[in-house]
Design a protein around this motif. Structure first.
Motif, mmCIF file in Angstrom:
data_model
loop_
_atom_site.group_PDB
_atom_site.id
_atom_site.type_symbol
_atom_site.label_atom_id
_atom_site.label_comp_id
_atom_site.label_asym_id
_atom_site.label_seq_id
_atom_site.Cartn_x
_atom_site.Cartn_y
_atom_site.Cartn_z
ATOM 1 N N HIS A 123 31.625 44.924 36.583
ATOM 2 C CA HIS A 123 33.040 44.895 36.228
ATOM 3 C C HIS A 123 33.844 44.380 37.431
ATOM 4 C CE1 HIS A 123 37.036 46.282 35.031
ATOM 5 N NE2 HIS A 123 36.561 46.376 33.809
ATOM 6 N N ILE A 124 34.485 43.231 37.275
ATOM 7 C CA ILE A 124 35.116 42.545 38.403
ATOM 8 C C ILE A 124 36.244 43.360 39.015
ATOM 9 C CG2 ILE A 124 36.376 40.485 39.122
ATOM 10 C CD1 ILE A 124 34.876 38.950 36.917
ATOM 11 N N GLU A 125 37.151 43.867 38.198
ATOM 12 C CA GLU A 125 38.284 44.629 38.749
ATOM 13 C C GLU A 125 37.804 45.891 39.454
ATOM 14 O OE1 GLU A 125 41.523 45.369 36.136
ATOM 15 O OE2 GLU A 125 41.656 43.298 35.466
ATOM 16 N N TYR A 149 30.924 43.193 50.881
ATOM 17 C CA TYR A 149 29.879 42.997 49.852
ATOM 18 C C TYR A 149 30.494 42.990 48.462
ATOM 19 C CZ TYR A 149 26.007 44.014 46.723
ATOM 20 O OH TYR A 149 25.117 43.976 45.681
ATOM 21 N N TRP A 150 31.345 43.966 48.179
ATOM 22 C CA TRP A 150 31.914 44.048 46.834
ATOM 23 C C TRP A 150 32.988 43.001 46.593
ATOM 24 C CZ3 TRP A 150 29.247 45.998 43.213
ATOM 25 C CH2 TRP A 150 28.358 47.039 43.474
ATOM 26 N N PHE A 151 33.749 42.656 47.633
ATOM 27 C CA PHE A 151 34.696 41.562 47.467
ATOM 28 C C PHE A 151 33.948 40.268 47.130
ATOM 29 C CE2 PHE A 151 38.046 43.723 50.289
ATOM 30 C CZ PHE A 151 38.861 44.011 49.205
ATOM 31 N N GLU A 152 32.808 40.070 47.786
ATOM 32 C CA GLU A 152 32.055 38.839 47.548
ATOM 33 C C GLU A 152 31.496 38.798 46.128
ATOM 34 O OE1 GLU A 152 29.072 35.828 49.903
ATOM 35 O OE2 GLU A 152 29.402 37.855 50.679
ATOM 36 N N GLU A 156 32.669 35.721 43.787
ATOM 37 C CA GLU A 156 31.707 34.809 43.160
ATOM 38 C C GLU A 156 32.015 34.580 41.691
ATOM 39 O OE1 GLU A 156 28.156 36.887 44.081
ATOM 40 O OE2 GLU A 156 27.840 35.866 46.013
ATOM 41 N N LYS A 157 32.826 35.491 41.126
ATOM 42 C CA LYS A 157 33.241 35.348 39.722
ATOM 43 C C LYS A 157 34.694 34.886 39.644
ATOM 44 C CE LYS A 157 30.053 39.069 38.511
ATOM 45 N NZ LYS A 157 29.943 40.495 38.111
ATOM 46 N N ASP A 158 35.125 34.210 40.718
ATOM 47 C CA ASP A 158 36.438 33.564 40.779
ATOM 48 C C ASP A 158 37.617 34.528 40.819
ATOM 49 O OD1 ASP A 158 35.301 30.986 40.756
ATOM 50 O OD2 ASP A 158 35.161 31.022 38.568
ATOM 51 N N ASN A 159 37.415 35.724 41.350
ATOM 52 C CA ASN A 159 38.546 36.622 41.525
ATOM 53 C C ASN A 159 39.294 36.211 42.794
ATOM 54 O OD1 ASN A 159 39.763 39.260 42.810
ATOM 55 N ND2 ASN A 159 39.579 39.654 40.614
ATOM 56 N N ALA A 183 35.405 32.089 56.391
ATOM 57 C CA ALA A 183 36.804 32.444 56.134
ATOM 58 C C ALA A 183 37.511 31.287 55.435
ATOM 59 C CB ALA A 183 37.503 32.787 57.445
ATOM 60 N N LYS A 184 37.334 30.089 55.966
ATOM 61 C CA LYS A 184 37.991 28.918 55.372
ATOM 62 C C LYS A 184 37.454 28.630 53.975
ATOM 63 C CE LYS A 184 39.280 26.601 59.669
ATOM 64 N NZ LYS A 184 39.055 25.459 60.572
ATOM 65 N N LYS A 185 36.165 28.842 53.798
ATOM 66 C CA LYS A 185 35.562 28.605 52.479
ATOM 67 C C LYS A 185 36.271 29.428 51.411
ATOM 68 C CE LYS A 185 31.536 30.039 49.800
ATOM 69 N NZ LYS A 185 30.220 30.718 49.850
ATOM 70 N N TRP A 186 36.429 30.720 51.671
ATOM 71 C CA TRP A 186 37.013 31.593 50.656
ATOM 72 C C TRP A 186 38.523 31.396 50.543
ATOM 73 C CZ3 TRP A 186 33.940 33.121 47.181
ATOM 74 C CH2 TRP A 186 32.620 33.445 47.466
ATOM 75 N N LEU A 187 39.166 31.154 51.661
ATOM 76 C CA LEU A 187 40.605 30.918 51.608
ATOM 77 C C LEU A 187 40.925 29.612 50.893
ATOM 78 C CD1 LEU A 187 41.611 32.085 55.183
ATOM 79 C CD2 LEU A 187 42.182 33.228 53.038
ATOM 80 N N LEU A 188 40.133 28.585 51.161
ATOM 81 C CA LEU A 188 40.324 27.299 50.478
ATOM 82 C C LEU A 188 40.142 27.439 48.969
ATOM 83 C CD1 LEU A 188 38.565 24.740 52.847
ATOM 84 C CD2 LEU A 188 40.908 24.566 51.999
ATOM 85 N N ALA A 189 39.166 28.259 48.586
ATOM 86 C CA ALA A 189 38.865 28.432 47.166
ATOM 87 C C ALA A 189 40.084 28.898 46.383
ATOM 88 C CB ALA A 189 37.714 29.417 46.985
ATOM 89 N N VAL A 190 40.913 29.743 47.020
ATOM 90 C CA VAL A 190 42.074 30.255 46.300
ATOM 91 C C VAL A 190 43.362 29.530 46.684
ATOM 92 C CG1 VAL A 190 41.112 32.520 45.836
ATOM 93 C CG2 VAL A 190 42.276 32.130 48.001
ATOM 94 N N ALA A 191 43.413 29.002 47.912
ATOM 95 C CA ALA A 191 44.603 28.253 48.334
ATOM 96 C C ALA A 191 44.795 27.031 47.455
ATOM 97 C CB ALA A 191 44.473 27.831 49.796
#
Length: 351
Positions: A123-125, A149-152, A156-159, A183-191
């Motif tokens: 469950h993502i949330e 770990y849980w954030f990742e 991975e499910k685009d949250n 850090a940049k990978k994940w920030l870029l994904a949502v930025a």
């Protein structure tokens, strides 16, 4: 460390996608039509026989007050029975209820228990909520590595919230090995999807050369995206880049305009630099009363250096002009009171 505020969502919608026994389908159909009395009559026998979907949906009806009066105690009992049978949404709802104290006494240990169960089931949330409990040490010992770990799992499910928090974690190196590329990978994904805080934070990473050579041009591009969405600190960052001049050529007029935007968002640094613009005549005609006004506002907003500069400007003004400038600051304060803005501390205050 700057975290996105945890947003917990209680699932109270009727699970119309379930396709099991005909009575369950009929009960869900009645609920979707707004006939909750009949829905309850059809679902209760199934719930008593141990059908977790019926238990969950009955709980949703009772919790949300669809029968006219909410009955959280009965809802919690139904959610609990369903969750103990492995119902994921019921477990998430219990996590929410005990975290918020919404219908039951707040119990962070139980919130952790139920979010853990739902998170482990995908469950993502709940994964985001569980990670946040680890970040804050609520109901469990603080553990940033487990939070990551849980954030990742959720990222991975685009949250977007989880991805942003991961970017902050890897950038800070708290509880994990510092890794600016991750850090940049994940920030870029949502930025790239419009996450304003991620855009601003990326600007900081590129400006300060985190993980590679500093690149103020790319930094400014990300700041602009956040600034266009009204991010006051990004507006201030752009103003400073114009004030200093990326290529060694300051653009005081552009800086002045952006400082004004940032100041309207109550950024005290922007208010302070506006005072400098009007005091020294940078990109604008010298205006001592206007300089005093902005130093006055910055000082009231907690900028320590603004107090000194305000006293310097006061020497160029008559007592009447100081009084007028202060009144102008108060008028600006009242006129812009409702502008979205941040507070620099958590002390009780009034405007």
């Amino acid at each position: 460390m700057r975290w996105v505020t945890l947003l917990l969502t209680l699932i109270v919608s009727i699970n119309s996608a379930v396709a099991l026994a005909s009575p369950l389908e009929n009960g869900l159909k009645k609920a979707s039509e707004g006939d909750f009395k009949t829905a309850v009559e059809l679902l209760e026998p199934l719930a008593k026989k141990g059908n977790s979907d019926a238990q969950y949906n009955l709980g949703a009806i009772y919790y949300s007050g669809k029968l006219g009066v909410a009955n959280p105690a009965k809802a919690i009992k139904l959610f609990n029975t369903a969750a103990e049978s492995g119902h994921v949404e019921a477990a998430h709802n219990l996590g929410y209820i005990f975290y918020m104290g919404a219908g039951a006494k707040r119990d962070l240990t139980l919130a952790f228990k139920w979010f853990s169960q739902a998170a482990s089931a995908g469950h993502i949330e709940s994964q985001v909520s569980l990670a946040t409990l680890y970040v804050n040490g609520q109901g469990v010992t603080k553990d940033i590595s487990k939070a990551a770990y849980w954030f990742e799992r959720a990222a991975e499910k685009d949250n977007m919230q989880a991805a942003y928090n991961l970017g902050i974690i890897f950038s800070s190196g708290e509880g994990v090995e510092k890794d600016y590329q991750k850090a940049k990978k994940w920030l870029l994904a949502v930025a790239e999807k419009g996450h304003v805080n991620a855009q601003f934070y990326l600007g900081n990473l590129y400006l300060n050369g985190r993980g590679e050579k500093a690149n103020p041009i790319v930094a400014k591009q990300w700041y602009k995206k956040a600034a266009n969405a009204g991010h006051a600190e990004a507006q201030y960052a752009i103003a400073m880049l114009d004030f200093i001049g990326i290529d060694g050529q300051p653009d005081y007029e552009a800086a002045l305009a952006m400082f004004h935007k940032s100041a309207n968002g109550w950024d005290r640094n922007a208010q302070y630099y506006l005072g400098h613009h009007y005091y020294y005549g940078l990109g604008v005609k010298k205006e001592m009363m206007e300089a005093y006004k902005w130093f006055d506002l910055a000082a009231a907003n907690g900028h320590s250096d603004a107090h000194y500069m305000r006293s310097i400007v006061a020497h160029h003004l008559t007592e009447k002009q100081v009084d007028t400038a202060h009144k102008n600051a108060l008028q600006w304060f009242d006129a812009n009171h409702d502008n979205p803005h941040k507070h620099y501390d958590l002390k009780p205050h009034s405007h």
